[in-house]
Design a protein around this motif. Structure first.
Motif, PDB file in Angstrom:
ATOM      1  N   GLU A 205       0.832  -1.207   0.000  1.00  0.00           N
ATOM      2  CA  GLU A 205       0.000   0.000   0.000  1.00  0.00           C
ATOM      3  C   GLU A 205       0.865   1.256   0.000  1.00  0.00           C
ATOM      4  O   GLU A 205       0.579   2.222  -0.722  1.00  0.00           O
ATOM      5  CB  GLU A 205      -0.920  -0.004   1.224  1.00  0.00           C
ATOM      6  CG  GLU A 205      -1.856   1.191   1.293  1.00  0.00           C
ATOM      7  CD  GLU A 205      -2.708   1.181   2.548  1.00  0.00           C
ATOM      8  OE1 GLU A 205      -3.659   1.991   2.610  1.00  0.00           O
ATOM      9  OE2 GLU A 205      -2.428   0.388   3.459  1.00  0.00           O
ATOM     10  N   GLN A 208       2.510   1.697  -3.460  1.00  0.00           N
ATOM     11  CA  GLN A 208       1.538   2.103  -4.466  1.00  0.00           C
ATOM     12  C   GLN A 208       1.207   3.579  -4.342  1.00  0.00           C
ATOM     13  O   GLN A 208       1.139   4.302  -5.354  1.00  0.00           O
ATOM     14  CB  GLN A 208       0.268   1.266  -4.290  1.00  0.00           C
ATOM     15  CG  GLN A 208      -0.832   1.602  -5.276  1.00  0.00           C
ATOM     16  CD  GLN A 208      -1.997   0.633  -5.151  1.00  0.00           C
ATOM     17  OE1 GLN A 208      -1.833  -0.579  -5.222  1.00  0.00           O
ATOM     18  NE2 GLN A 208      -3.172   1.186  -4.957  1.00  0.00           N
ATOM     19  N   GLU A 209       1.030   4.069  -3.105  1.00  0.00           N
ATOM     20  CA  GLU A 209       0.684   5.471  -2.910  1.00  0.00           C
ATOM     21  C   GLU A 209       1.863   6.370  -3.271  1.00  0.00           C
ATOM     22  O   GLU A 209       1.690   7.450  -3.854  1.00  0.00           O
ATOM     23  CB  GLU A 209       0.266   5.690  -1.460  1.00  0.00           C
ATOM     24  CG  GLU A 209      -0.583   6.921  -1.226  1.00  0.00           C
ATOM     25  CD  GLU A 209      -1.934   6.823  -1.921  1.00  0.00           C
ATOM     26  OE1 GLU A 209      -2.440   7.879  -2.363  1.00  0.00           O
ATOM     27  OE2 GLU A 209      -2.473   5.696  -2.044  1.00  0.00           O
ATOM     28  N   GLU A 212       2.105   6.623  -7.051  1.00  0.00           N
ATOM     29  CA  GLU A 212       1.076   7.506  -7.606  1.00  0.00           C
ATOM     30  C   GLU A 212       1.464   8.972  -7.404  1.00  0.00           C
ATOM     31  O   GLU A 212       1.213   9.819  -8.265  1.00  0.00           O
ATOM     32  CB  GLU A 212      -0.268   7.216  -6.954  1.00  0.00           C
ATOM     33  CG  GLU A 212      -0.875   5.877  -7.376  1.00  0.00           C
ATOM     34  CD  GLU A 212      -2.214   5.639  -6.708  1.00  0.00           C
ATOM     35  OE1 GLU A 212      -2.604   6.478  -5.876  1.00  0.00           O
ATOM     36  OE2 GLU A 212      -2.857   4.623  -7.015  1.00  0.00           O
ATOM     37  N   PHE A 213       2.049   9.259  -6.244  1.00  0.00           N
ATOM     38  CA  PHE A 213       2.465  10.630  -5.983  1.00  0.00           C
ATOM     39  C   PHE A 213       3.588  11.055  -6.930  1.00  0.00           C
ATOM     40  O   PHE A 213       3.602  12.181  -7.435  1.00  0.00           O
ATOM     41  CB  PHE A 213       2.917  10.754  -4.524  1.00  0.00           C
ATOM     42  CG  PHE A 213       3.350  12.141  -4.148  1.00  0.00           C
ATOM     43  CD1 PHE A 213       2.412  13.131  -3.872  1.00  0.00           C
ATOM     44  CD2 PHE A 213       4.694  12.462  -4.069  1.00  0.00           C
ATOM     45  CE1 PHE A 213       2.812  14.410  -3.525  1.00  0.00           C
ATOM     46  CE2 PHE A 213       5.100  13.741  -3.717  1.00  0.00           C
ATOM     47  CZ  PHE A 213       4.155  14.715  -3.450  1.00  0.00           C
ATOM     48  N   TYR A 222      -2.007  15.347  -8.156  1.00  0.00           N
ATOM     49  CA  TYR A 222      -2.112  14.162  -7.291  1.00  0.00           C
ATOM     50  C   TYR A 222      -3.395  14.214  -6.468  1.00  0.00           C
ATOM     51  O   TYR A 222      -4.102  13.207  -6.323  1.00  0.00           O
ATOM     52  CB  TYR A 222      -0.891  14.075  -6.392  1.00  0.00           C
ATOM     53  CG  TYR A 222      -1.012  13.060  -5.288  1.00  0.00           C
ATOM     54  CD1 TYR A 222      -0.937  11.690  -5.556  1.00  0.00           C
ATOM     55  CD2 TYR A 222      -1.203  13.464  -3.970  1.00  0.00           C
ATOM     56  CE1 TYR A 222      -1.052  10.758  -4.541  1.00  0.00           C
ATOM     57  CE2 TYR A 222      -1.304  12.543  -2.947  1.00  0.00           C
ATOM     58  CZ  TYR A 222      -1.227  11.190  -3.234  1.00  0.00           C
ATOM     59  OH  TYR A 222      -1.346  10.273  -2.221  1.00  0.00           O
ATOM     60  N   ASN A 231      -7.477  10.699  -1.006  1.00  0.00           N
ATOM     61  CA  ASN A 231      -6.043  10.714  -0.717  1.00  0.00           C
ATOM     62  C   ASN A 231      -5.769  10.893   0.769  1.00  0.00           C
ATOM     63  O   ASN A 231      -4.862  10.267   1.320  1.00  0.00           O
ATOM     64  CB  ASN A 231      -5.376  11.847  -1.505  1.00  0.00           C
ATOM     65  CG  ASN A 231      -5.316  11.558  -2.995  1.00  0.00           C
ATOM     66  OD1 ASN A 231      -5.192  10.399  -3.393  1.00  0.00           O
ATOM     67  ND2 ASN A 231      -5.426  12.584  -3.810  1.00  0.00           N
ATOM     68  N   ASP A 234      -6.332   7.596   2.395  1.00  0.00           N
ATOM     69  CA  ASP A 234      -5.244   6.653   2.123  1.00  0.00           C
ATOM     70  C   ASP A 234      -4.056   6.897   3.046  1.00  0.00           C
ATOM     71  O   ASP A 234      -3.488   5.959   3.620  1.00  0.00           O
ATOM     72  CB  ASP A 234      -4.813   6.775   0.663  1.00  0.00           C
ATOM     73  CG  ASP A 234      -5.870   6.257  -0.297  1.00  0.00           C
ATOM     74  OD1 ASP A 234      -6.724   5.472   0.144  1.00  0.00           O
ATOM     75  OD2 ASP A 234      -5.848   6.647  -1.475  1.00  0.00           O
ATOM     76  N   TRP A 235      -3.659   8.161   3.202  1.00  0.00           N
ATOM     77  CA  TRP A 235      -2.492   8.456   4.033  1.00  0.00           C
ATOM     78  C   TRP A 235      -2.785   8.280   5.511  1.00  0.00           C
ATOM     79  O   TRP A 235      -1.915   7.856   6.287  1.00  0.00           O
ATOM     80  CB  TRP A 235      -1.981   9.869   3.746  1.00  0.00           C
ATOM     81  CG  TRP A 235      -1.191   9.936   2.477  1.00  0.00           C
ATOM     82  CD1 TRP A 235      -1.574  10.467   1.279  1.00  0.00           C
ATOM     83  CD2 TRP A 235       0.116   9.398   2.278  1.00  0.00           C
ATOM     84  NE1 TRP A 235      -0.600  10.317   0.342  1.00  0.00           N
ATOM     85  CE2 TRP A 235       0.468   9.659   0.918  1.00  0.00           C
ATOM     86  CE3 TRP A 235       1.023   8.731   3.075  1.00  0.00           C
ATOM     87  CZ2 TRP A 235       1.687   9.273   0.375  1.00  0.00           C
ATOM     88  CZ3 TRP A 235       2.243   8.337   2.545  1.00  0.00           C
ATOM     89  CH2 TRP A 235       2.564   8.614   1.217  1.00  0.00           C
ATOM     90  N   ILE A 238      -2.382   4.640   6.028  1.00  0.00           N
ATOM     91  CA  ILE A 238      -0.963   4.265   6.062  1.00  0.00           C
ATOM     92  C   ILE A 238      -0.347   4.605   7.417  1.00  0.00           C
ATOM     93  O   ILE A 238       0.384   3.794   8.012  1.00  0.00           O
ATOM     94  CB  ILE A 238      -0.210   4.968   4.920  1.00  0.00           C
ATOM     95  CG1 ILE A 238      -0.623   4.372   3.572  1.00  0.00           C
ATOM     96  CG2 ILE A 238       1.299   4.859   5.111  1.00  0.00           C
ATOM     97  CD1 ILE A 238      -0.050   5.098   2.375  1.00  0.00           C
ATOM     98  N   HIS A 434      -5.918  -0.316  -8.483  1.00  0.00           N
ATOM     99  CA  HIS A 434      -6.111   0.581  -7.339  1.00  0.00           C
ATOM    100  C   HIS A 434      -7.461   0.280  -6.703  1.00  0.00           C
ATOM    101  O   HIS A 434      -8.448   0.012  -7.382  1.00  0.00           O
ATOM    102  CB  HIS A 434      -6.049   2.036  -7.817  1.00  0.00           C
ATOM    103  CG  HIS A 434      -5.803   2.999  -6.690  1.00  0.00           C
ATOM    104  ND1 HIS A 434      -6.783   3.368  -5.818  1.00  0.00           N
ATOM    105  CD2 HIS A 434      -4.671   3.638  -6.307  1.00  0.00           C
ATOM    106  CE1 HIS A 434      -6.288   4.214  -4.938  1.00  0.00           C
ATOM    107  NE2 HIS A 434      -4.998   4.397  -5.221  1.00  0.00           N
TER     108      HIS A 434
END
Length: 448
Positions: A205, A208-209, A212-213, A222, A231, A234-235, A238, A434
């Motif tokens: 994960e 992948q993030e 993408e960034f 982004y 987004n 997602d962070w 993480i 994704h």
């Protein structure tokens, strides 16, 4: 109860059943009496003037005093002075403490020790907190419990009591067992496999993030790729999962946990107080991080409803009202904080539920939703009455209605979405693609 040594019919208990609660929960090692003492002769609460010294010349405060004290002259000279010290096994456990071991000591021996402390006035007017701490284990539920009874001796002369009960589930990693009915190896291997899978998925994960960034031309691209809410979720996910892994590593490597496992192996005895404090604190924070992660994942799951028309409407309204809510939140909390300070000034000296800003904030929230009984304060004075009525008008009526207006304006934006006749066109996703559903917002006139 701790020293019960017989059944109700006076039959002797087996060694296994001694020092238990109804022969179910075992007291491990013993218990600890720990006190923290306040200072004398200084502090911000004390007057420098000697105007009222003839009334009460001594002034105490909450500043911790670590000076060796006692025993009084002519009493219990054999005990010597009481020293402030830290537990060699836990540097965070500091104070004036005395340990009482249960294992090989009789009730009479422990009563004698308590009487010695009593004769030396171990508790006096400088005692601010007294902790009675013990550790327990229940094999029926495979749970460890730290129980701390706390007495707070207030500077006003009052005494408050509370308790701290922290439950821990400490699982070792056994690879062998003498009991053939306990499949230790399969369970341990399965548990370790799931933990490895969790870590691998977390690394995937993150990669992948990050990719993408990097692939985006700018930070704005982004953020616009899947929306700032996606987004951000997602962070946050993480960060939460990374924190869980870090806490798990710390918990497994803690000395107290290793000592617990050593007790189970028979390499440690129980004839000493066993402190679960540090392990309990880390475990409580670990559980809190997991609970926060569940909430984060719940909100992240809402985005998958975008494949439905109703879900897309809800997401659209949330995106529209979010900036205004964020701008309004500081104003609302500043007003709330001002009333919290005023409430602490009005009621803090006479009502302990308003004694701190945190308790005052909770009372203000309860007052906003009609869960706090304000009639107990109305009529006490003109200032208190004005405080109650103005808080109801400003916060409950004005501020809350502004909040509702922002929410309603977000829902009104749904009419604009309907007028544009936008429909959701789902894009086909692969299993390893994704995890955010790709949707295209295409007006009807474009399709036709």
């Amino acid at each position: 109860m701790v020293y019960t040594d017989s059944w109700y019919n006076d039959d002797a208990l087996d060694d296994l059943d001694e020092h238990t609660i109804n022969m179910q929960t075992v007291f491990v090692g013993g218990f600890r009496l720990l006190q923290q003492r306040g200072g004398e002769g200084g502090g911000s609460n004390c007057y420098d003037s000697v105007v009222w010294d003839p009334i009460q010349p001594r002034c105490l405060d909450y500043e911790e005093d670590q000076t060796t004290f006692g025993p009084p002259s002519g009493r219990a000279k054999e005990t010597g002075g009481f020293d402030h010290r830290c537990d060699p096994a836990d540097e965070d456990m500091c104070g004036f403490y005395v340990d009482f071991a249960i294992g090989n000591h009789t009730r009479a021996e422990q009563v004698t020790r308590l009487n010695t402390l009593k004769s030396a006035r171990w508790l006096d007017d400088q005692t601010r907190y007294l902790y009675i701490d013990t550790s327990m284990y229940n094999n029926n539920f495979k749970l460890w419990v730290r129980v701390a009874l706390v007495l707070h001796f207030d500077l006003a002369g009052d005494t408050f009591k509370s308790e701290q009960i922290e439950v821990l589930h400490v699982d070792p990693y056994p690879f062998e067992s003498d009991d053939i009915d306990i499949p230790d190896v399969p369970l341990t291997m399965g548990r370790m496999l799931l933990e490895i899978v969790f870590i691998v998925l977390y690394i995937r994960e993150v990669r992948q993030e990050v990719n993408e960034f990097r692939s985006a031309h700018s930070f704005r691209d982004y953020m616009n790729q899947y929306g700032w809410m996606n987004n951000l979720g997602d962070w946050l996910s993480i960060i939460a999962n990374g924190t869980i892994i870090a806490f798990w590593i710390v918990l497994v490597s803690l000395r107290q946990r290793r000592d617990l496992v050593a007790m189970g192996d028979g390499t440690a005895d129980f004839d000493a107080y066993f402190d679960l404090g540090t392990l309990a604190v880390w475990d409580e924070q670990y559980v809190g991080v997991n609970a926060a992660n569940i909430v984060i994942q719940t909100f992240r799951a809402l985005r998958f409803f975008q494949v439905l028309y109703q879900g897309e409407r809800l997401t659209h309204s949330l995106n529209k009202m979010a900036p205004e809510l964020i701008s309004f939140a500081p104003i609302f909390f500043v007003v709330m904080f001002g009333y919290c300070v005023a409430g602490t000034i009005f009621f803090g000296m006479s009502d302990k539920s308003w004694a701190t800003l945190g308790e005052a904030m909770f009372n203000m929230w309860a007052m906003n939703f009609g869960l706090y009984d304000t009639t107990q304060h109305v009529g006490a004075s003109t200032g208190v009455t004005m405080f109650i009525y103005s808080s109801i008008i400003v916060i409950s009526i004005i501020m809350m209605n502004i909040f509702l207006a922002i929410v309603l304006s977000g829902w009104q934006g749904l009419d604009e979405l309907d007028e544009q006749h936008e429909y959701l066109i789902p894009v086909k996703q692969t299993l390893w693609g994704h995890d955010v559903p790709m949707v295209l917002y295409i007006p009807t006139k474009t399709i036709t």
